[in-house]
Design a protein around this motif. Sequence first.
Motif, mmCIF file in Angstrom:
data_model
loop_
_atom_site.group_PDB
_atom_site.id
_atom_site.type_symbol
_atom_site.label_atom_id
_atom_site.label_comp_id
_atom_site.label_asym_id
_atom_site.label_seq_id
_atom_site.Cartn_x
_atom_site.Cartn_y
_atom_site.Cartn_z
ATOM 1 N N PHE A 4 -17.108 25.680 12.557
ATOM 2 C CA PHE A 4 -17.718 25.419 13.860
ATOM 3 C C PHE A 4 -19.019 26.208 13.998
ATOM 4 O O PHE A 4 -20.030 25.675 14.459
ATOM 5 C CB PHE A 4 -16.738 25.814 14.976
ATOM 6 C CG PHE A 4 -17.254 25.535 16.353
ATOM 7 C CD1 PHE A 4 -17.015 24.316 16.965
ATOM 8 C CD2 PHE A 4 -17.988 26.490 17.050
ATOM 9 C CE1 PHE A 4 -17.502 24.053 18.247
ATOM 10 C CE2 PHE A 4 -18.469 26.237 18.317
ATOM 11 C CZ PHE A 4 -18.221 25.016 18.918
ATOM 12 N N ALA A 5 -18.996 27.470 13.574
ATOM 13 C CA ALA A 5 -20.177 28.316 13.727
ATOM 14 C C ALA A 5 -21.341 27.789 12.880
ATOM 15 O O ALA A 5 -22.483 27.710 13.347
ATOM 16 C CB ALA A 5 -19.842 29.754 13.335
ATOM 17 N N VAL A 6 -21.047 27.404 11.636
ATOM 18 C CA VAL A 6 -22.113 26.913 10.750
ATOM 19 C C VAL A 6 -22.619 25.563 11.238
ATOM 20 O O VAL A 6 -23.835 25.307 11.293
ATOM 21 C CB VAL A 6 -21.599 26.819 9.303
ATOM 22 C CG1 VAL A 6 -22.616 26.098 8.423
ATOM 23 C CG2 VAL A 6 -21.312 28.211 8.759
ATOM 24 N N THR A 7 -21.709 24.675 11.609
ATOM 25 C CA THR A 7 -22.110 23.344 12.061
ATOM 26 C C THR A 7 -22.908 23.404 13.353
ATOM 27 O O THR A 7 -23.871 22.641 13.551
ATOM 28 C CB THR A 7 -20.875 22.462 12.250
ATOM 29 O OG1 THR A 7 -20.150 22.408 11.024
ATOM 30 C CG2 THR A 7 -21.266 21.048 12.652
ATOM 31 N N THR A 27 -24.505 24.614 21.134
ATOM 32 C CA THR A 27 -24.423 24.069 19.783
ATOM 33 C C THR A 27 -25.700 23.277 19.493
ATOM 34 O O THR A 27 -26.536 23.095 20.377
ATOM 35 C CB THR A 27 -23.184 23.164 19.623
ATOM 36 O OG1 THR A 27 -23.264 22.077 20.568
ATOM 37 C CG2 THR A 27 -21.903 23.940 19.855
ATOM 38 N N ALA A 28 -25.851 22.829 18.230
ATOM 39 C CA ALA A 28 -27.094 22.189 17.775
ATOM 40 C C ALA A 28 -28.286 23.085 18.122
ATOM 41 O O ALA A 28 -29.292 22.651 18.688
ATOM 42 C CB ALA A 28 -27.263 20.807 18.376
ATOM 43 N N ILE A 29 -28.161 24.336 17.740
ATOM 44 C CA ILE A 29 -29.142 25.345 18.149
ATOM 45 C C ILE A 29 -30.528 25.048 17.565
ATOM 46 O O ILE A 29 -31.543 25.094 18.267
ATOM 47 C CB ILE A 29 -28.659 26.745 17.723
ATOM 48 C CG1 ILE A 29 -27.362 27.086 18.474
ATOM 49 C CG2 ILE A 29 -29.725 27.791 17.988
ATOM 50 C CD1 ILE A 29 -26.710 28.368 18.017
ATOM 51 N N ILE A 30 -30.570 24.726 16.302
ATOM 52 C CA ILE A 30 -31.872 24.509 15.650
ATOM 53 C C ILE A 30 -32.582 23.284 16.215
ATOM 54 O O ILE A 30 -33.774 23.368 16.548
ATOM 55 C CB ILE A 30 -31.685 24.422 14.125
ATOM 56 C CG1 ILE A 30 -31.282 25.796 13.578
ATOM 57 C CG2 ILE A 30 -32.950 23.911 13.445
ATOM 58 C CD1 ILE A 30 -30.998 25.816 12.098
ATOM 59 N N PRO A 31 -31.921 22.119 16.355
ATOM 60 C CA PRO A 31 -32.633 20.980 16.951
ATOM 61 C C PRO A 31 -33.101 21.241 18.376
ATOM 62 O O PRO A 31 -34.197 20.814 18.766
ATOM 63 C CB PRO A 31 -31.596 19.850 16.907
ATOM 64 C CG PRO A 31 -30.667 20.228 15.809
ATOM 65 C CD PRO A 31 -30.592 21.722 15.857
ATOM 66 N N ARG A 32 -32.286 21.949 19.154
ATOM 67 C CA ARG A 32 -32.665 22.181 20.546
ATOM 68 C C ARG A 32 -33.794 23.199 20.678
ATOM 69 O O ARG A 32 -34.644 23.100 21.554
ATOM 70 C CB ARG A 32 -31.457 22.667 21.354
ATOM 71 C CG ARG A 32 -30.414 21.595 21.654
ATOM 72 C CD ARG A 32 -29.382 22.046 22.664
ATOM 73 N NE ARG A 32 -28.712 23.288 22.275
ATOM 74 C CZ ARG A 32 -28.975 24.480 22.795
ATOM 75 N NH1 ARG A 32 -29.908 24.603 23.738
ATOM 76 N NH2 ARG A 32 -28.315 25.557 22.387
ATOM 77 N N VAL A 42 -30.935 26.629 3.488
ATOM 78 C CA VAL A 42 -29.970 27.738 3.634
ATOM 79 C C VAL A 42 -28.535 27.249 3.747
ATOM 80 O O VAL A 42 -27.604 28.073 3.752
ATOM 81 C CB VAL A 42 -30.315 28.589 4.873
ATOM 82 C CG1 VAL A 42 -31.710 29.167 4.743
ATOM 83 C CG2 VAL A 42 -30.211 27.765 6.157
ATOM 84 N N GLY A 43 -28.317 25.917 3.844
ATOM 85 C CA GLY A 43 -26.967 25.417 4.102
ATOM 86 C C GLY A 43 -25.982 25.752 2.996
ATOM 87 O O GLY A 43 -24.806 26.054 3.273
#
Length: 436
Positions: free
Chosen positions: A82-85, A99-104, A404-405
């Motif tokens: 959950f944390a990585v996703t 969530t969706a931290i990078i896109p937001r 980094v994934g």
Amino acid sequence: MVTLDRRQRPNPRRKPARPELSPADAERAAGLRSMKTIALSLLVAMAVVFAVAFALQAQYPWLQYIRAAAEGGMVGALADWFAVTALFRHPMGIKIPHTAIIPRRKDQIGTALSDFVEDNFLSADVVRAKLDSADIARKAGAWLATPAGAERIAKEGAAVVRGAFTVLNDDDVQAVIEGLVRKHLLTPPWGPPLGRLAERVFEAGHHHRLVDLLVDRAAEWVAGNYSTVSRLVTDRSPSWVPNFANELVGDKVYIELSKFVAAVQSDQNHQVRKSIDKYLTDLARDLQFDPAMIARAENIKGQILGDPEVRDLARRTWTTIKHALLDAVNDPHSELYQRFTTAVRDFGARLVAEDELAGKVNAWIGDAAGYIVSTYRSDIAGVIEDTIARWDAEETSQKIELQVGRDLQYIRLNGTIVGALAGLLIYAVAHAVFGG
């Protein structure tokens, strides 16, 4: 009217196709999928172990420890999944807060990354220190000193010359040359500078060789033109003078003229030579200070170099330069090409051998780079922010995840293992303290 099939109509809800991955990104994507498969397989394995241990723990009490470890492993795996996703997308498509931290936060990430690079990397001191340690001058010199390096520079220089001649407009260049000729050749008065130059030449006696040459040629002419001198005397004597008298006078004139020229030729201090020196010295002085002589020089200049002559001079000058340079750069065996190649190799050898020259070049490079970084650091770092701002959210998330994934999947693996150990430890401590 032409109608489009439903399948051919643009769908505003359809997401734009993702750009094709580069070979390096495709390799990273394959590695990411492999790590995700391993992490998921470990989670499935923990679930299977948990199910088996849970089903048989009543019959085999020691399986309770296995069940606790598997249960902790599943919890750790799910939590870290959950944390990585949540960094890259909404888990299972559910829009859970934070969530969706990078896109937001794409734009904020770009700004922060740009500021980080500007503050920590685009510093004049950092750039200079790196360039000093790299010793670019000697490395470049070692390459330039090789035949291949010098030839490469010569070829690139030839390409630059050809490109410049292709871009330059002949009429514009001729206009520039014509303007320079008018400014530096026609506008300044000719008299004073010519007078100063002539005065130095005459004072040094450099004109004496020219006078010697003229006197020698005069002596040669007199020696070979007896009949011409006699005819001049005859043509200018009265008609009533007898021919024998004309011949006597002609002989006398010729003999005296020959003696005179021979005297001037042999005597460096002859009065004629002194008269020539005085005349030339006075001419040089008048060219500098006599308004009438200066005006005459300007008049001669105007007659020699009028508008048509200046334009023709500019045209011929540019045509000559252009053809000469193009012929030289297009011929690897031309003298100019060979000299340039040799000069490049010699300069490279000097960069390697001479510490002082290499130090100066390194200092110039460091100063130039430091100035560029100090002046344009915000613009350079802004490229990062602007580039990320142009990406859409999904593309940004994909690019970062590819970078980094794969390493983040190790968090899932570690979370599964650590969760299993923690679950086993917690159950063992609780069982020991409270009993089963």
